[in-house]
Scaffold this motif. Sequence first.
Motif, PDB file in Angstrom:
ATOM      1  N   LEU A 287      40.028  38.909  57.701  1.00  0.00           N
ATOM      2  CA  LEU A 287      38.894  39.594  57.071  1.00  0.00           C
ATOM      3  C   LEU A 287      39.301  40.201  55.731  1.00  0.00           C
ATOM      4  O   LEU A 287      38.594  40.036  54.715  1.00  0.00           O
ATOM      5  N   LEU A 288      40.437  40.900  55.710  1.00  0.00           N
ATOM      6  CA  LEU A 288      40.890  41.502  54.452  1.00  0.00           C
ATOM      7  C   LEU A 288      41.196  40.440  53.407  1.00  0.00           C
ATOM      8  O   LEU A 288      40.883  40.605  52.219  1.00  0.00           O
ATOM      9  N   ALA A 289      41.830  39.326  53.847  1.00  0.00           N
ATOM     10  CA  ALA A 289      42.168  38.263  52.898  1.00  0.00           C
ATOM     11  C   ALA A 289      40.908  37.629  52.321  1.00  0.00           C
ATOM     12  O   ALA A 289      40.839  37.363  51.100  1.00  0.00           O
ATOM     13  N   ARG A 352      43.953  47.023  42.060  1.00  0.00           N
ATOM     14  CA  ARG A 352      42.749  46.381  42.603  1.00  0.00           C
ATOM     15  C   ARG A 352      42.944  44.880  42.760  1.00  0.00           C
ATOM     16  O   ARG A 352      42.466  44.283  43.731  1.00  0.00           O
ATOM     17  N   LEU A 353      43.641  44.307  41.775  1.00  0.00           N
ATOM     18  CA  LEU A 353      43.853  42.859  41.844  1.00  0.00           C
ATOM     19  C   LEU A 353      44.858  42.471  42.934  1.00  0.00           C
ATOM     20  O   LEU A 353      44.771  41.376  43.494  1.00  0.00           O
ATOM     21  N   GLU A 354      45.810  43.328  43.232  1.00  0.00           N
ATOM     22  CA  GLU A 354      46.832  43.032  44.248  1.00  0.00           C
ATOM     23  C   GLU A 354      46.567  43.760  45.560  1.00  0.00           C
ATOM     24  O   GLU A 354      47.472  43.927  46.382  1.00  0.00           O
ATOM     25  N   ARG A 355      45.333  44.156  45.755  1.00  0.00           N
ATOM     26  CA  ARG A 355      44.968  44.909  46.951  1.00  0.00           C
ATOM     27  C   ARG A 355      45.160  44.055  48.215  1.00  0.00           C
ATOM     28  O   ARG A 355      44.890  42.853  48.207  1.00  0.00           O
ATOM     29  N   PHE A 356      45.637  44.665  49.316  1.00  0.00           N
ATOM     30  CA  PHE A 356      45.826  44.095  50.663  1.00  0.00           C
ATOM     31  C   PHE A 356      46.992  43.102  50.752  1.00  0.00           C
ATOM     32  O   PHE A 356      47.296  42.624  51.854  1.00  0.00           O
ATOM     33  N   GLN A 357      47.645  42.777  49.655  1.00  0.00           N
ATOM     34  CA  GLN A 357      48.719  41.787  49.746  1.00  0.00           C
ATOM     35  C   GLN A 357      49.927  42.315  50.521  1.00  0.00           C
ATOM     36  O   GLN A 357      50.541  41.583  51.308  1.00  0.00           O
ATOM     37  N   LEU A 359      49.813  44.552  52.884  1.00  0.00           N
ATOM     38  CA  LEU A 359      49.428  44.611  54.298  1.00  0.00           C
ATOM     39  C   LEU A 359      49.436  43.216  54.924  1.00  0.00           C
ATOM     40  O   LEU A 359      49.855  43.043  56.076  1.00  0.00           O
ATOM     41  N   LEU A 360      49.003  42.227  54.162  1.00  0.00           N
ATOM     42  CA  LEU A 360      49.023  40.856  54.678  1.00  0.00           C
ATOM     43  C   LEU A 360      50.458  40.380  54.909  1.00  0.00           C
ATOM     44  O   LEU A 360      50.744  39.664  55.875  1.00  0.00           O
ATOM     45  N   LYS A 361      51.367  40.764  54.012  1.00  0.00           N
ATOM     46  CA  LYS A 361      52.778  40.409  54.223  1.00  0.00           C
ATOM     47  C   LYS A 361      53.296  41.041  55.515  1.00  0.00           C
ATOM     48  O   LYS A 361      54.072  40.421  56.255  1.00  0.00           O
ATOM     49  N   LEU A 421      47.134  32.350  52.786  1.00  0.00           N
ATOM     50  CA  LEU A 421      46.121  33.174  52.116  1.00  0.00           C
ATOM     51  C   LEU A 421      46.771  34.219  51.222  1.00  0.00           C
ATOM     52  O   LEU A 421      46.296  34.483  50.098  1.00  0.00           O
ATOM     53  N   ASN A 422      47.866  34.816  51.700  1.00  0.00           N
ATOM     54  CA  ASN A 422      48.545  35.811  50.877  1.00  0.00           C
ATOM     55  C   ASN A 422      49.127  35.179  49.619  1.00  0.00           C
ATOM     56  O   ASN A 422      49.095  35.771  48.529  1.00  0.00           O
ATOM     57  N   SER A 423      49.663  33.969  49.780  1.00  0.00           N
ATOM     58  CA  SER A 423      50.174  33.271  48.590  1.00  0.00           C
ATOM     59  C   SER A 423      49.055  32.957  47.613  1.00  0.00           C
ATOM     60  O   SER A 423      49.218  33.078  46.383  1.00  0.00           O
TER      61      SER A 423
END
Length: 454
Positions: A287-289, A352-357, A359-361, A421-423
């Motif tokens: 969802l976050l991704a 903002r542009l790198e948000r949630f990355q 957490l996804l890692k 997705l993180n990549s």
Amino acid sequence: MRGHRFVMTLALCGLLTGLVSAPAAAQDMQALLQEIREAGREQQRINREREQRFLRERDKQQQRLREARAERDAARRKAEAARAEYEAGQRAIAEREQELQEASSDLGRLFSAARSTAGDLHEQARTAPVTIEIPERLDQLAAIADNPELPSISQLESLWFLLVQDMTATGQVTRFDGEITDIFGNKREAELIRVGDFSAFTRDGYVLLPEGGRRAQLLPNQPGGGYVSAAEDLFAAEDGALKPALIDPSRGRLLEVEADKPDLMARVHQGGVVGYTILGIGAVGLLLALLQLGYLVITGRRVRRQLDDTAQPSDSNPLGRVLGAAGSDKGEEDAELLELQLSEAVVKETPRLERFQSLLKLFVAVAPLMGLLGTVTGMILTFQSITLFGTSDPKLMAGGISQALVTTVLGLCVAIPLLFLNSLLGARSRALVQTLDEESALVLARRLEEPGNA
């Protein structure tokens, strides 16, 4: 001999008497001698009679002996004749048995093959769908296969008929009414369709014949993947219409295996609490991704539109906000101050542009570890089952092994998509940050080229 001794004794007594009493009368002596002579004659007569009786008895015994020997010889000759006759009879019987065995060898092989064929067909018929339609053939085949005597002509004809019937039924698709047992154990009449000697089904699904049974049973778990719908289409088809149908060469065993295969939700439930946690992490991460990916896509479009018109910065996109931070009064701004303002604006837009990355890692790293935790937990459960019940029943260990494997699969299935997705998010965010850096550097270079800022 006893008579002579008696006479001698009397003579001796008389002599002694004469010696003692010499004056005895001569007449007494004569009388005594006469008595002795008569006694001797009497004794001789008796001896002759006894000798004659002995001779007569001897002759009789010899006669009896001759008769006994004659009877023995006759009996011996009779026994030898009987023995010869018996041996001749035995040789005749052996010759007749040899002739009978030679004459019936082909017939015996035929009867043996008939019993063997009936036994094989009986074993097949115990689970064959044809038996659902024709249950009486089990008794007929058993009577031939279990008969210790030679089969009769009628039984051979019956076996031939059953073989032809089985071959014919293999190539037929028939519709008939029969009695089945549903999943609750209730007996009821139902319409069935039999496809050759492979499969049989009702409107409710596929049925099979239990081994040794005579009544079809509805499968408690029907196979998925459109198998049941194919059976329903056959019932709805008109006579003569061609429809695809599922056939099972194992006569229901493959259908049972297919029906017992757990679906996706059953696999998930096998993972237990650890599996649910992994799926929760995967759902949150996905969802976050997706939210961040949508934000980056929209932001990228706005940035590209802003690149076409850098003279009119807009606050709706990061590039417009960075350009707006440069200000409009070009003469009063120092170059170093402008550089600091642009760098600060870019730094503000980067989170903002790198948000949630990050957490996804974290999710990408945690999901396989959670799968490993489920694997260890499942193996613990497996060894507990082995400790309590041993290894005699593999089904008792299946729960722990399933949890061990399913959680590992779930952890990998969550980590791999989140990693991609993180990549993707990282690549898009870096592209946008690079665009902001490039445009801010371009703005700074233009200000430095203006007169009075050299």
